[in-house]
Design an enzyme around this catalytic site. Structure first.
Site, PDB file in Angstrom:
ATOM      1  N   HIS A 190       1.915   4.611  -2.890  1.00 32.86           N
ATOM      2  CA  HIS A 190       2.126   6.047  -2.703  1.00 32.86           C
ATOM      3  C   HIS A 190       3.552   6.439  -3.132  1.00 32.86           C
ATOM      4  CE1 HIS A 190      -1.635   6.504  -0.624  1.00 32.86           C
ATOM      5  NE2 HIS A 190      -1.275   5.796   0.436  1.00 32.86           N
TER       6      HIS A 190
ATOM      7  N   HIS B  99       0.845  -1.197   0.000  1.00 33.15           N
ATOM      8  CA  HIS B  99       0.000   0.000   0.000  1.00 33.15           C
ATOM      9  C   HIS B  99       0.884   1.252   0.000  1.00 33.15           C
ATOM     10  CE1 HIS B  99      -3.476   2.560   1.284  1.00 33.15           C
ATOM     11  NE2 HIS B  99      -2.501   3.257   1.857  1.00 33.15           N
ATOM     12  N   GLU B 100       1.840   1.290   0.910  1.00 32.79           N
ATOM     13  CA  GLU B 100       2.731   2.452   0.982  1.00 32.79           C
ATOM     14  C   GLU B 100       3.633   2.548  -0.249  1.00 32.79           C
ATOM     15  OE1 GLU B 100       2.120   4.646   3.065  1.00 32.79           O
ATOM     16  OE2 GLU B 100       0.811   3.453   4.351  1.00 32.79           O
TER      17      GLU B 100
END
Length: 467
Positions: A25, A21-22
């Site tokens: 980003h 998920h990170e």
């Protein structure tokens, strides 16, 4: 030991999901020309990591493994040199900001789709969607669904497996109305054909439900609540093993006893017996048995236990010797997809579950289902541990479901979540300028209060399920 394994299972499942998920980003920020300062798995103090000599990015693992973050150069968080202002996040266009923020949840959607794809690629022999039995006093019984008929659609959606049926029924949780079930009748042949079935075209039944899976049915799975059950083996209710500290052994049950009735209700198979026992925690039962050819009645109170979701069930500490089980050929089906079909199915399942997740949140808000259905990190850890106890397929399925939940939750339009930031930047795109810092700060404070409230409620639910 059990606690340690639960923690390790949670880390094994959640760790990669948070990291990816990170990474979503992180990678989109770099592609958009934004300078990344820190990539962290977890919050709080740094416990391990390194700093890249080439980029200067601080890659770290932090102490609190409840999420992660990507820190970018931003004028709102400190001074930025003039020659680096074009690298700051806050100086980017609204579309770039939206892309960077949305990349995390999108990565979770991609993970879910990928894991479901792997599962759909794996051929499996499953029970056909033929009704094996109908539970008395259930919606299926009230609608007179015939045993032996094959369920082909639920609410107008095609179903191929009992898992499909389970999810379609779960989407009706808390509702009042009718579940539309399309049955394909069994044609007249030599294999145990019911004589009361319509031998023509598929027939549509309107099965009335009220407060579905709530009230007295709370804690039951969707299929049991509905009452149309898959084929199950007829296992003789002959006791093969007893737990020394179980209620059955303490109240005089012995190995070799055959259960014949519970509370005067005839019992002919072990599954019927276990269903009655599980539905009767801390309730005194009159269990009739045959021992050495003589009838005997034992009074046994099942011990109250709790499952992962905190639902109580009864247990007496008795087991049977399971015979070799042979599933009738007409109750078996092989489910297999080629890579393209599996990809299509994974997209469909992801969409279905995402919609169901959002709908469930709406039902909690409106009171159709209880807020005690909300789960926190403790329940997630226990589910992760259970998945490792079952199979690698269950581990992947659990990871896919959690990843999907992370995606949906992060897209909620609540400030401090990704969805809240996307809302801010969408408003900036429309207005041509960002919201004032005072408005954004007020939104962030409200978001923090809401998020803290959700977390307290979820963890409170987790704790209540333990006791």
């Amino acid at each position: 030991m059990g606690f340690s394994l639960t923690v390790l299972a949670a880390i094994a499942v959640l760790g990669p999901l948070i990291a990816l998920h990170e990474w979503g980003h992180y990678i989109v920020a770099r592609l958009c020309g934004v300078k990344v300062l820190t990539y962290s798995i977890g919050f709080g103090p740094k416990i391990a990591g390194w700093t890249s000599k080439r980029s200067g990015i601080d890659y770290r693992i932090s102490a609190l493994p409840l999420g992660g973050y990507v820190k970018m150069l931003d004028e709102r968080e400190g001074e930025v040199a003039e020659h680096e202002k074009h690298l700051a996040f806050n100086t980017q266009t609204p579309l770039k900001k939206i892309a960077i923020v949305a990349a995390g949840p999108i990565m979770n959607f991609i993970i879910a789709i990928g894991l479901f794809w792997v599962l759909f690629l794996t051929p499996s022999e499953q029970l056909a969607t033929k009704i094996g039995s109908v539970l008395p006093d259930s919606p299926a019984a009230a609608a007179s669904l015939p045993v032996g008929a094959k369920i082909v659609e639920v609410d107008g959606k095609a179903v191929r497996t009992w898992e499909d049926i389970n999810y379609r029924l779960a989407s009706r949780m808390g509702e009042v109305g009718a579940v539309e079930v399309t049955l394909e009748p069994v044609l007249n042949n030599a294999v145990n054909t019911p004589t009361n079935l319509d031998k023509s075209a598929p027939k549509v039944y309107q099965v009335a439900v009220s407060d579905f899976m709530q009230g007295k049915d709370k804690g039951q799975d969707p299929i049991t609540s509905f009452g149309a059950i898959p084929w199950q083996p007829a296992i003789p209710p002959v006791i093969g093993e007893l737990s020394a500290d179980g209620a059955a052994a303490r109240q005089g049950m012995k190995v070799g006893d055959t259960i014949t009735a519970i509370n005067s209700k005839p019992v002919t198979d072990w599954i019927t017996a276990t269903r009655i026992i599980k539905d009767s925690p801390e309730t005194l039962l009159n269990i009739s048995v045959m021992r050495d050819g003589k009838p005997l009645t034992l009074q046994i109170m099942p011990q109250g236990k709790k499952d992962t979701m905190g639902n109580r069930f009864g247990q007496i500490g008795a087991m049977v010797k399971t015979p070799e089980i042979v599933v009738p050929a007409d109750y078996k089906t092989t489910v297999a997809y080629n890579p393209i079909q599996a990809l299509g199915k994974s997209f469909q399942k992801t969409e279905q579950l995402a919609v169901m997740t959002v709908a469930s949140m709406g039902k909690m808000i409106t009171g159709q289902i209880g807020i005690d259905n909300l789960s926190g990190p403790i329940t997630i850890a226990k589910v992760a541990k259970q998945s490792f106890d079952i199979s690698w397929e269950m581990v992947l399925s659990t990871a896919a479901l959690i990843s999907l939940s992370l995606a949906v939750l992060n897209l909620l339009p609540i400030p401090v979540l990704d969805g809240g930031h996307i809302l801010y930047y969408a408003i900036e795109l429309i207005r041509g300028k960002p919201l004032s810092e005072q408005v954004q700060l007020a939104g962030m404070n409200i978001g923090l209060i809401l998020l803290a409230g959700f977390m307290i409620l979820a963890i409170g639910n987790d704790i209540s399920r333990l006791f």
